[in-house]
Design an enzyme around this catalytic site. Structure first.
Site, PDB file in Angstrom:
ATOM      1  N   GLY B  83      -5.126   9.411   7.545  1.00  0.00           N
ATOM      2  CA  GLY B  83      -4.801   9.049   8.931  1.00  0.00           C
ATOM      3  C   GLY B  83      -3.876  10.050   9.604  1.00  0.00           C
ATOM      4  O   GLY B  83      -3.074  10.717   8.958  1.00  0.00           O
ATOM      5  N   ARG B 147     -11.266  10.938   5.038  1.00  0.00           N
ATOM      6  CA  ARG B 147     -10.734  10.114   3.953  1.00  0.00           C
ATOM      7  C   ARG B 147     -11.449  10.331   2.613  1.00  0.00           C
ATOM      8  O   ARG B 147     -11.198   9.606   1.644  1.00  0.00           O
ATOM      9  CB  ARG B 147     -10.792   8.638   4.345  1.00  0.00           C
ATOM     10  CG  ARG B 147      -9.820   8.314   5.490  1.00  0.00           C
ATOM     11  CD  ARG B 147      -9.659   6.836   5.740  1.00  0.00           C
ATOM     12  NE  ARG B 147      -8.794   6.607   6.885  1.00  0.00           N
ATOM     13  CZ  ARG B 147      -7.468   6.545   6.824  1.00  0.00           C
ATOM     14  NH1 ARG B 147      -6.826   6.701   5.682  1.00  0.00           N
ATOM     15  NH2 ARG B 147      -6.758   6.345   7.913  1.00  0.00           N
ATOM     16  N   ASP B 178      -1.787   9.305  -2.164  1.00  0.00           N
ATOM     17  CA  ASP B 178      -3.049   9.498  -2.878  1.00  0.00           C
ATOM     18  C   ASP B 178      -3.533  10.947  -2.793  1.00  0.00           C
ATOM     19  O   ASP B 178      -3.959  11.533  -3.781  1.00  0.00           O
ATOM     20  CB  ASP B 178      -4.139   8.581  -2.301  1.00  0.00           C
ATOM     21  CG  ASP B 178      -4.058   7.185  -2.897  1.00  0.00           C
ATOM     22  OD1 ASP B 178      -3.298   6.999  -3.876  1.00  0.00           O
ATOM     23  OD2 ASP B 178      -4.745   6.285  -2.384  1.00  0.00           O
ATOM     24  N   LYS B 204       2.776  13.620   4.079  1.00  0.00           N
ATOM     25  CA  LYS B 204       2.428  13.066   5.390  1.00  0.00           C
ATOM     26  C   LYS B 204       2.183  11.572   5.296  1.00  0.00           C
ATOM     27  O   LYS B 204       1.537  11.120   4.356  1.00  0.00           O
ATOM     28  CB  LYS B 204       1.143  13.728   5.878  1.00  0.00           C
ATOM     29  CG  LYS B 204       0.553  13.106   7.145  1.00  0.00           C
ATOM     30  CD  LYS B 204      -0.936  12.825   7.010  1.00  0.00           C
ATOM     31  CE  LYS B 204      -1.204  11.633   6.135  1.00  0.00           C
ATOM     32  NZ  LYS B 204      -2.594  11.167   6.169  1.00  0.00           N
ATOM     33  N   THR B 205       2.683  10.800   6.177  1.00  0.00           N
ATOM     34  CA  THR B 205       2.271   9.423   6.458  1.00  0.00           C
ATOM     35  C   THR B 205       3.275   8.745   7.373  1.00  0.00           C
ATOM     36  O   THR B 205       4.474   8.752   7.118  1.00  0.00           O
ATOM     37  CB  THR B 205       2.086   8.537   5.202  1.00  0.00           C
ATOM     38  OG1 THR B 205       1.981   7.179   5.631  1.00  0.00           O
ATOM     39  CG2 THR B 205       3.259   8.617   4.252  1.00  0.00           C
ATOM     40  N   ASP B 207       3.602   5.712   7.602  1.00  0.00           N
ATOM     41  CA  ASP B 207       4.072   4.492   6.933  1.00  0.00           C
ATOM     42  C   ASP B 207       5.435   4.661   6.258  1.00  0.00           C
ATOM     43  O   ASP B 207       6.111   3.675   5.973  1.00  0.00           O
ATOM     44  CB  ASP B 207       3.068   4.038   5.870  1.00  0.00           C
ATOM     45  CG  ASP B 207       1.768   3.549   6.490  1.00  0.00           C
ATOM     46  OD1 ASP B 207       1.707   3.459   7.728  1.00  0.00           O
ATOM     47  OD2 ASP B 207       0.823   3.271   5.738  1.00  0.00           O
TER      48      ASP B 207
END
Lengths: 552, 552
Positions: B83, B147, B178, B204-205, B207
């Site tokens: 994402g 993805r 992941d 990266k994220t 979240d």
């Protein structure tokens, strides 16, 4: 380094120090100059008869003066009416500074939670420390707002008691078209009974539908559109990166599509529906669905299974078939509503169809189940369909999906269609004002103080040339009766300020039409980003594209 | 004056010129210094056995050097995985500038639409003009993302062909936990076959769940939280002005509640639910509903029938009862799914309840119809319940409403309860990066180039001391194996980077707990406003409160 837990954010702290930019004429003393007398935009005789004391007044402009016309203290009351719009607090701050400049003994009273505060005598004095806390902030929380309409003689008389008690000489009503209409009725009444209270209006509404030859824009429209454009732009960037979703985005704005149009000019989406065009062309829901599905299919041919669609909140009421259906449904529900309760859930839809006229029944049958349900299950206290609850964005997304499925079977479409929906409204109503709205609102409030000092009543505070640098802005006052005509409201002819819908021959809409085909097929997204307060002027101080296009 | 229709917004234009702030050490030549060897966070023996060539490597730091270690051109490939997160383009820009500083003949290739681009040999060279167009912009549209997981030998071998063809010496994979795990598997494999291709990861994220002793924060978290906090703040200002709505706001973030917690610290809402606390305390859905209803009732006692509730997207999966129900439903649907299709719509619910265990049946029966429907009607291609489609914000709002109704009958509650719901996710994933993320990402990318020049593989690019001024930031590299442990995934034990959930004994959560009672009952809203790029440093350059609390 910022404190980690604080009672104010770093940006709130920095913005508290911002000094709104004002027209040059505010630097010295001001004298009011009267222009020619005015007439109402239509139905002159009726309006004149209804407003014998406030009809035909002249437009007024401000001139630099050697000395102040008055230095007597003035007590003023202020009311926030209707939905929040960014900048309301700055109108109040400008008004406060204006009357304090006339005399440091002037007082400002705020009536609480809207017009009701006047009738119920709930108010508080707005002192310098309160005003300072709210400068350049969003929201209407300084005194709250409300939707009570000031319409009856009883309300006016009740209000007058507290105005007299507080020695208030003038009342400033900050609101939309309806509130300003009522402000004018109140002005007329107080004048007719020689109450000694002037009434001044200020043009507020994020919807942008309170504008005309005299009012270039209502405050809040600039900020709200910029907030919506920021988040739509972010979604478009996501859309263009993920390349797998169609985003259907509904935008606040019940009557007019100014917000959707302005956002379209700012973000260049693939599709934007304009309610006024739908009405003018008598476009059907099926045709709108076809139009969107066509764009989806054409983009899919290029391998682009993604895009953005902007939808004005009010669209549903502009669809002729939907309007007819809702009218019949309201009638039906009032007659058969109790019977309907007894019908088995699974049979309700067929029952309703059987009771409607063939035309409306057919249209109702064509709607997705969820929307059909929203139309009959959720009713307001009067038993009417609650149009604002209908998820038009989901309705269109579903119907386009259905259409694409049939096209797929026909081999006319081979793409993928995945949908996400959004509704943006509350995010923009109470944002802190952009520099434009901060400056414009402060100027409107300060202008109101000048009109009050000049003894004016039944006027709206105005600022012209807002597309130019602030030094050149032209503050003044316009008699509210000038903007009025007679319209049917709840079955009765009433004097009202004419709502400004999107003009199909206006430059903003024409500019959109010029580009929409290119925007539909190619990906021409703009990413306006968040409102900036401190950067280069071309980033921080630009008004809306609507304003620029209408005035240059 | 800006052009009215343009291919770039004024802010995009102004931001294109921004030069990311970097650690002082980047001003000169850099030499890599090796620290002590490392071990994995857990399951050392298993991890060591799986990664014989990349296990136990030292953490590396950078030292100023008299001259460059190498001036040979290096070709590098880059992949965006998963994402979108704000700042991805700046990682690529930093990487580009880094390898060009080593030699102007170095080349950067971007693999298109994620890891699949490597396997399918779809790529483009990223030249200076392309890079310049994307500096400081949001989104991943420079090369797209995807993805696909890089997991198999076939993929690795297929990828190696194009890497060899382009003479690529190192691959940079920008992704979440992941993707970085897979980057390490790939590094190990290429090392084991002596392929001559290094692999470097970047954290990266949005979240925020990819962090540990070595990684202070993943990029994008800062910007995304600030965008969400801006719009939540606006809604809170509206809420506090209108004084008549409870806003239930769901925030993106499936596994961890870092986003909800950070937003809570930034906006000080009345309520914020933290999934990790729910799990730890085994809180039931009924208890959460009770908690919220209690706050609503207490505020109503003070006449405040309004408020805000933040809900992490992943909450539903942290509820023990819901987790059990979903497990049984998945099983049920795979066995009785076809039978269920045949059951009459109105009887479906009872049919499902009859087939579930008493415990799950009772819980299922307690859910509002709409949610019960979402749980069984919308299934993914494997027939599983689609948890992400469940409107937790609506679920909680409805259940709280029901609870309040019973309390009203008991005389325990006398307020009014009107609800609005929101979900914010896509608005923040692709926003243009804040100054922090722009600087951090550029530094991560530049750091990757230094690690590549130093011949490192199986490392993640890191920057420490990010809570301090940028001059003091400490870039370096951490062996990915160091962050790994063994976890069960799809029934199999796998080496993975441990996900960072909200620590209940950490300072961010404890700070929230210290204040939440006060925030619940009083109205302590903060209004962070839009991300600023040009103003005072305390407004423009502050990292998240989470980061500040964790490191000061």
């Amino acid at each position: 380094m910022e404190r980690i837990i604080d009672n104010i954010s770093p940006l709130q702290r920095a913005r508290a120090d911002y000094e709104p930019k004002v027209p040059s004429i505010f630097n010295g003393h001001i004298h009011i100059a009267e222009g020619e007398t005015t007439v109402s935009v239509d139905d002159c005789e009726e309006i004149k008869a209804l407003f014998p004391n406030t009809y035909g007044l002249p437009i007024v402009r401000f001139e630099a003066a050697e000395m102040a016309d008055t230095t007597d203290p003035i007590n003023v009351g202020v009311i926030l009416s209707g939905g929040q719009a960014p900048g309301g607090h700055n109108v109040i701050a400008g008004l406060f500074d204006g009357i304090k400049k006339i005399s440091s003994e002037s007082k400002l009273y705020g009536f609480l939670m809207g017009p009701d505060g006047l009738v119920q005598h709930r108010y508080k004095e707005l002192t310098a420390d309160i005003i300072d806390e709210y400068r350049n902030t969003g929201g209407f929380d300084i005194i709250g707002s409300g939707r009570t309409k000031l319409e009856t003689k009883e309300q006016f008389d009740q209000g007058l008691l507290v105005l007299k008690e507080l020695n208030i000489k003038a009342l400033v009503i900050i609101g939309g078209d309806d509130s300003n209409t009522n402000a004018c009725v109140l002005a007329e009444y107080y004048k007719s009974i020689d109450a000694g209270v002037q009434v001044i209006g200020c043009p507020k509404t994020i919807d942008g539908d309170l504008k005309n030859d005299q009012i270039e824009t209502s405050f809040g429209f600039d900020t709200a559109c910029k907030v919506y454009s920021e988040v739509i732009g972010n979604i478009q960037r996501d859309c263009n990166s993920a390349r797998k979703y169609w985003h259907f985005i509904k935008l606040m704005g019940r009557s007019a599509s100014h917000i959707a149009l302005e956002c379209a000019l700012q973000v260049q989406p693939n599709i934007c529906i304009i309610s006024e065009e739908v009405k003018e062309k008598q476009t059907t829901l099926a045709e709108i669905v076809d139009y969107i599905a066509n764009v989806v299919a054409k983009r899919a041919d290029k391998g682009e299974n993604f895009g953005t669609v902007l939808i004005p909140e009010g669209l549903i009421e502009f669809l002729p078939a939907m309007k007819k259906l809702i009218t019949e449904l309201n009638d039906f529900l009032s007659r058969y509503g109790d019977d309907l309760e007894l019908v088995k859930k699974s049979a309700k839809r067929d029952y309703i169809i059987s009771k409607l006229s063939p035309e409306n029944g057919q249209f109702y049958a064509s709607l997705p189940k969820s929307v059909a349900q929203q139309l009959t299950l959720d009713r307001d206290p009067h038993g009417n369909v609650q149009v604002s609850l209908i998820e038009t964005e989901q309705l269109l997304a579903d119907m386009v999906g259905k259409k694409l499925k049939t096209w797929k079977k026909m081999g006319k479409y081979t793409g993928k269609y995945k949908v996400l929906t959004h509704f943006f409204g509350y995010e923009g109503r109470s944002s802190a004002p952009s520099n434009f709205d901060a400056d414009y609102c402060y100027t409107l409030g300060y202008t109101a103080s000048v009109l009050i000092a000049g003894g004016k009543t039944g006027y709206m505070s105005t600022v012209r040339h807002t597309h130019r640098p602030h030094e050149e802005w032209i503050p003044g006052g316009v008699p509210i009766t000038m903007m009025m005509n007679m319209e049917k409201r709840h079955g009765e002819m009433k004097p009202v300020i004419r709502k400004a819908l999107v003009k199909l021959d206006g430059k903003p809409f024409r500019t959109f039409v010029e580009h929409r085909e290119e925007w539909a097929l190619n990906t021409c997204y703009l990413y306006p980003g968040p409102i900036q307060y401190f950067g280069p002027s071309e980033v921080c101080d630009q008004p809306t594209k609507t304003l620029m296009l209408e005035h240059t």
